[in-house]
Design an enzyme around this catalytic site. Sequence first.
Site, PDB file in Angstrom:
ATOM      1  N   GLU A  67       0.833  -1.208   0.000  1.00  0.00           N
ATOM      2  CA  GLU A  67       0.000   0.000   0.000  1.00  0.00           C
ATOM      3  C   GLU A  67       0.866   1.256   0.000  1.00  0.00           C
ATOM      4  O   GLU A  67       0.642   2.184  -0.798  1.00  0.00           O
ATOM      5  CB  GLU A  67      -0.899  -0.020   1.226  1.00  0.00           C
ATOM      6  CG  GLU A  67      -1.657   1.255   1.514  1.00  0.00           C
ATOM      7  CD  GLU A  67      -2.335   1.195   2.872  1.00  0.00           C
ATOM      8  OE1 GLU A  67      -3.503   0.784   2.929  1.00  0.00           O
ATOM      9  OE2 GLU A  67      -1.680   1.546   3.886  1.00  0.00           O
ATOM     10  N   ASP A 246      -5.367  -4.678  -4.003  1.00  0.00           N
ATOM     11  CA  ASP A 246      -5.718  -3.257  -4.080  1.00  0.00           C
ATOM     12  C   ASP A 246      -4.485  -2.396  -4.245  1.00  0.00           C
ATOM     13  O   ASP A 246      -4.529  -1.356  -4.906  1.00  0.00           O
ATOM     14  CB  ASP A 246      -6.525  -2.822  -2.862  1.00  0.00           C
ATOM     15  CG  ASP A 246      -5.721  -2.835  -1.571  1.00  0.00           C
ATOM     16  OD1 ASP A 246      -4.921  -3.769  -1.380  1.00  0.00           O
ATOM     17  OD2 ASP A 246      -5.914  -1.923  -0.748  1.00  0.00           O
ATOM     18  N   TYR A 293      -8.987 -21.914  -5.013  1.00  0.00           N
ATOM     19  CA  TYR A 293      -8.478 -23.185  -5.540  1.00  0.00           C
ATOM     20  C   TYR A 293      -8.949 -23.435  -6.972  1.00  0.00           C
ATOM     21  O   TYR A 293      -9.038 -24.579  -7.414  1.00  0.00           O
ATOM     22  CB  TYR A 293      -8.906 -24.344  -4.623  1.00  0.00           C
ATOM     23  CG  TYR A 293      -8.224 -24.268  -3.267  1.00  0.00           C
ATOM     24  CD1 TYR A 293      -6.879 -24.582  -3.124  1.00  0.00           C
ATOM     25  CD2 TYR A 293      -8.925 -23.841  -2.141  1.00  0.00           C
ATOM     26  CE1 TYR A 293      -6.241 -24.497  -1.895  1.00  0.00           C
ATOM     27  CE2 TYR A 293      -8.303 -23.753  -0.908  1.00  0.00           C
ATOM     28  CZ  TYR A 293      -6.962 -24.072  -0.788  1.00  0.00           C
ATOM     29  OH  TYR A 293      -6.333 -23.984   0.435  1.00  0.00           O
ATOM     30  N   TRP A 321      -9.272 -10.414  -2.063  1.00  0.00           N
ATOM     31  CA  TRP A 321      -8.479  -9.901  -0.945  1.00  0.00           C
ATOM     32  C   TRP A 321      -6.987 -10.175  -1.103  1.00  0.00           C
ATOM     33  O   TRP A 321      -6.162  -9.415  -0.628  1.00  0.00           O
ATOM     34  CB  TRP A 321      -8.979 -10.513   0.363  1.00  0.00           C
ATOM     35  CG  TRP A 321      -8.571  -9.729   1.558  1.00  0.00           C
ATOM     36  CD1 TRP A 321      -7.547 -10.015   2.418  1.00  0.00           C
ATOM     37  CD2 TRP A 321      -9.157  -8.509   2.034  1.00  0.00           C
ATOM     38  NE1 TRP A 321      -7.469  -9.058   3.406  1.00  0.00           N
ATOM     39  CE2 TRP A 321      -8.450  -8.125   3.191  1.00  0.00           C
ATOM     40  CE3 TRP A 321     -10.218  -7.712   1.594  1.00  0.00           C
ATOM     41  CZ2 TRP A 321      -8.768  -6.976   3.909  1.00  0.00           C
ATOM     42  CZ3 TRP A 321     -10.535  -6.580   2.311  1.00  0.00           C
ATOM     43  CH2 TRP A 321      -9.812  -6.219   3.451  1.00  0.00           C
ATOM     44  N   TYR A 322      -6.655 -11.262  -1.777  1.00  0.00           N
ATOM     45  CA  TYR A 322      -5.237 -11.578  -1.972  1.00  0.00           C
ATOM     46  C   TYR A 322      -5.084 -12.601  -3.093  1.00  0.00           C
ATOM     47  O   TYR A 322      -6.040 -13.234  -3.529  1.00  0.00           O
ATOM     48  CB  TYR A 322      -4.606 -12.149  -0.686  1.00  0.00           C
ATOM     49  CG  TYR A 322      -5.189 -13.477  -0.244  1.00  0.00           C
ATOM     50  CD1 TYR A 322      -4.717 -14.678  -0.765  1.00  0.00           C
ATOM     51  CD2 TYR A 322      -6.213 -13.534   0.700  1.00  0.00           C
ATOM     52  CE1 TYR A 322      -5.249 -15.895  -0.368  1.00  0.00           C
ATOM     53  CE2 TYR A 322      -6.758 -14.743   1.101  1.00  0.00           C
ATOM     54  CZ  TYR A 322      -6.274 -15.920   0.563  1.00  0.00           C
ATOM     55  OH  TYR A 322      -6.809 -17.115   0.948  1.00  0.00           O
TER      56      TYR A 322
END
Length: 643
Positions: A67, A246, A293, A321-322
């Site tokens: 970030e 992000d 997955y 999110w990741y």
Amino acid sequence: MRSWQVILLIGCATQIQAGVYTQRFLDQYGKIHNSSAGYFSPVGVPYHSIETLMVEAPDYGHETTSEAYSYYIWLEAMYGAISGDFSSFNTAWDVMEKYMIPTHEDQPTNSFYNPSKPATYAPEHDTPNEYPAWMDTSVAVGTDPISQELQSAYGTPDIYGMHWLSDVDNIYGFGVTPGGGCEKGPSAAGPSYINTFQRGPEESVWRTVPQPSCDSFQYGGTNGFLDLFTGDNNYAKQWKFTNAPDADARAVQAAFWASRWAADAGQTGTISATLEKAAKMGDFLRYALFDKYFKKIGDCVGPQTCAAGTGKDAAHYLLSWYYAWGGALDTNGGWAWRIGDGAAHFGYQNPLAAYALANEASLKPKGSTAVSDWQTSLERQLEFYSWLQTEEGAFAGGATNTWNGRYDTPPSNLTSNTFHGMFYDWEPVYHDPPSNRWYGMQSWSLDRLAQYYYVSGDATAKGLLDKWVSWVLANTKFSGNSYQLPATLEWSGLPGNDLHVSITAYTNDVGTAAGTARALAYYAAKANAENAKSAAKQLLDIMWENFQTQYGVSNEEPREDYSRFNEPVYVPSGWTGTYPNGDVIDSSATFIGLRSWYKNDPEWSKVESYLNGGSVPSFTYHRFWAQADIALANGAYGLLFNE
């Protein structure tokens, strides 16, 4: 002569055309780059904050995040727009690439990666004390449809994405240094790749067991730190990295603006190589668009019954999110894995980045299906915003393809109105605190939507913003020379069924105020909305006039949550290990017990007094992202309105 026509000379040769707000950008930029302020490490890495005693997502102020790097790149892009000199934009990208994108030596066994078996399934659990999570080879996983085209495009099996967290000063002492330094120990200067969160939605930062990103079993227990998180019958020394999508998307967004601003200045050639790297980052960012997955998207219930994907049917096309990747340290008998994430939060979406990767000539990735993937993602993100917008105008949490992180059966009330078969979740990914309680998710994400609207004129984006801006303006309180914005939010109802937001607390926080002001400014400039422009100006003026410090623009904040320095950290009974400094990891662990070095911090006495029954400590923090956001908000307002 109007103020914006004044020509200033900065340094030896750079000419800068500055008005009131672009001059504020330069003033704040100067504070951030003042060597005595302490925003950067000796090698030029941006710290998460000037202050060291800082616990939020990072657990130490002199760590850094992807970030912070993305804001650094954006800051330098805008400096180029105002000064005409884009060399510092190139420098910022180079620093990020050197210290936050793992080199081949850091991820040495990707050549063993098998896209038909991208990873072994392990269920997520609700609380840390249910870990380690045992791997289950009986659960079918899908195929990775983009690895071969990425390798063909770039001639390497290695991932070009930022790891999210770095111990800049090597305070933990792992010494996992960029470029192949696996656990060099406390003598390494840093930065050092680390990770924290590993154990489900209730594992707040206060409950984490920090670990090295390259685990050679030198520290921790018998199997390093691996058996705290994953259950296996045979542990191997390994490397592993986690990406925060992000942040990578924000870096691409910054590169988009640099591309536009450099073209306006006739400087495109000076940044073309960096833009090519940004496009490459966007290509690999597509891993964030897939289920964890690579299972099929939609009505995915039961790890055994939810079908494995066979290609793009495993893509939800949202910024999740990741994504993560890892592999063995042994290059002779190697293996490697990759995962996406089935959970998406509205706050992570970035339609401007998707638009840039699909449409901006200088940022189109080389992957054969990348442009079409990002065009689909743009459309899907706009649809996601529409699905999650409340009656009032704010945006609820998100959706998941894997309920509870293990493809559980969701509550029956969530199955009637899904998002492409994904289930609504008002607090996706983490619950301590709830991931959509903080208003800042609104200002961050809607600023990106407003920038996309400013660039494209998209009618759908305008409709979403019309309603959100009305909500923000109705709930932004101005009184004399002060303001109050929403701080925390609560949610009720479901998408398509009486979805509502309520505001539970207000704040004058400068970071969220800056993001809000910039969102309002971009919207106002395109929609010719004088009320939004006026509110943006008021926020910027009040912040600037009231919250100046030696190091930037900030205000004092109480930290009641610092009572959690004494919070127990779950470690299984009988498990013992040590950190490089000798701190013991066992079943009696606490947050401070695993970080005894905090007791040497110059601000520790304030926390210690609080823990002993004293008053709540207050701090005036200078977070890199917030200080850059303030500069960027003023600069954007100046560029948009020539003021």
